[in-house]
Design a protein around this motif. Sequence first.
Motif, PDB file in Angstrom:
ATOM      1  N   UNK A  82       0.825  -1.201   0.000  1.00 40.44           N
ATOM      2  CA  UNK A  82       0.000   0.000   0.000  1.00 40.44           C
ATOM      3  C   UNK A  82       0.861   1.254   0.000  1.00 40.44           C
ATOM      4  N   UNK A  83       2.003   1.218   0.694  1.00 42.15           N
ATOM      5  CA  UNK A  83       2.895   2.377   0.754  1.00 42.15           C
ATOM      6  C   UNK A  83       3.573   2.630  -0.587  1.00 42.15           C
ATOM      7  N   UNK A  84       3.697   1.611  -1.415  1.00 34.21           N
ATOM      8  CA  UNK A  84       4.370   1.747  -2.706  1.00 34.21           C
ATOM      9  C   UNK A  84       3.443   2.235  -3.823  1.00 34.21           C
ATOM     10  N   UNK A  85       2.142   2.221  -3.579  1.00 39.10           N
ATOM     11  CA  UNK A  85       1.178   2.592  -4.614  1.00 39.10           C
ATOM     12  C   UNK A  85       1.070   4.107  -4.698  1.00 39.10           C
ATOM     13  N   UNK A  86       1.202   4.616  -5.896  1.00 35.21           N
ATOM     14  CA  UNK A  86       1.026   6.051  -6.111  1.00 35.21           C
ATOM     15  C   UNK A  86      -0.435   6.325  -6.408  1.00 35.21           C
ATOM     16  N   UNK A  87      -0.965   7.414  -5.885  1.00 34.61           N
ATOM     17  CA  UNK A  87      -2.387   7.724  -6.153  1.00 34.61           C
ATOM     18  C   UNK A  87      -2.605   7.955  -7.646  1.00 34.61           C
ATOM     19  N   UNK A  88      -3.775   7.560  -8.102  1.00 31.88           N
ATOM     20  CA  UNK A  88      -4.128   7.774  -9.502  1.00 31.88           C
ATOM     21  C   UNK A  88      -4.749   9.155  -9.618  1.00 31.88           C
ATOM     22  N   UNK A  89      -4.227   9.934 -10.555  1.00 28.57           N
ATOM     23  CA  UNK A  89      -4.762  11.282 -10.771  1.00 28.57           C
ATOM     24  C   UNK A  89      -5.527  11.306 -12.092  1.00 28.57           C
ATOM     25  N   UNK A  90      -6.646  12.013 -12.092  1.00 27.40           N
ATOM     26  CA  UNK A  90      -7.420  12.117 -13.340  1.00 27.40           C
ATOM     27  C   UNK A  90      -6.572  12.788 -14.434  1.00 27.40           C
ATOM     28  N   UNK A  91      -6.829  12.396 -15.662  1.00 24.59           N
ATOM     29  CA  UNK A  91      -6.107  12.981 -16.804  1.00 24.59           C
ATOM     30  C   UNK A  91      -6.317  14.485 -16.819  1.00 24.59           C
ATOM     31  N   UNK A  92      -5.262  15.218 -17.104  1.00 26.41           N
ATOM     32  CA  UNK A  92      -5.348  16.665 -17.190  1.00 26.41           C
ATOM     33  C   UNK A  92      -4.999  17.369 -15.885  1.00 26.41           C
ATOM     34  N   UNK A  93      -4.953  16.632 -14.766  1.00 33.87           N
ATOM     35  CA  UNK A  93      -4.543  17.246 -13.495  1.00 33.87           C
ATOM     36  C   UNK A  93      -3.028  17.349 -13.466  1.00 33.87           C
ATOM     37  N   UNK A  94      -2.537  18.453 -12.923  1.00 31.71           N
ATOM     38  CA  UNK A  94      -1.080  18.623 -12.818  1.00 31.71           C
ATOM     39  C   UNK A  94      -0.647  18.523 -11.407  1.00 31.71           C
TER      40      UNK A  94
END
Length: 94
Positions: A82-94
């Motif tokens: 869980x600590x290694x997982x990067x959050x998923x960001x919606x396309x177009x977010x910077x």
Amino acid sequence: MERGASQTHRQATSLLLDKATPWNATAWSTRTVYPTIPPKVVYELTELGHSLTGLLTAIQDWSEEHQDEVLAARRAYDRRAAAEVEPVRPAGDS
């Protein structure tokens, strides 16, 4: 003791025959289909399949003896993963 042996036998049979398609062609089990409605299918261990009972009992005994350690290792792995997982960001977010 007999009840435990019977339970172990059922668990071994279930383990070997669960999703039994790969096992159908082996010498470990037989598959009998009865022409009834609803259809009835019975899977049974052959003599060779029954010879695995000692091995499966040993695995079950080991599992019960080390259950707490296995569960602790699983929780530690889950925390690390869980600590290694990067959050998923919606396309177009910077």
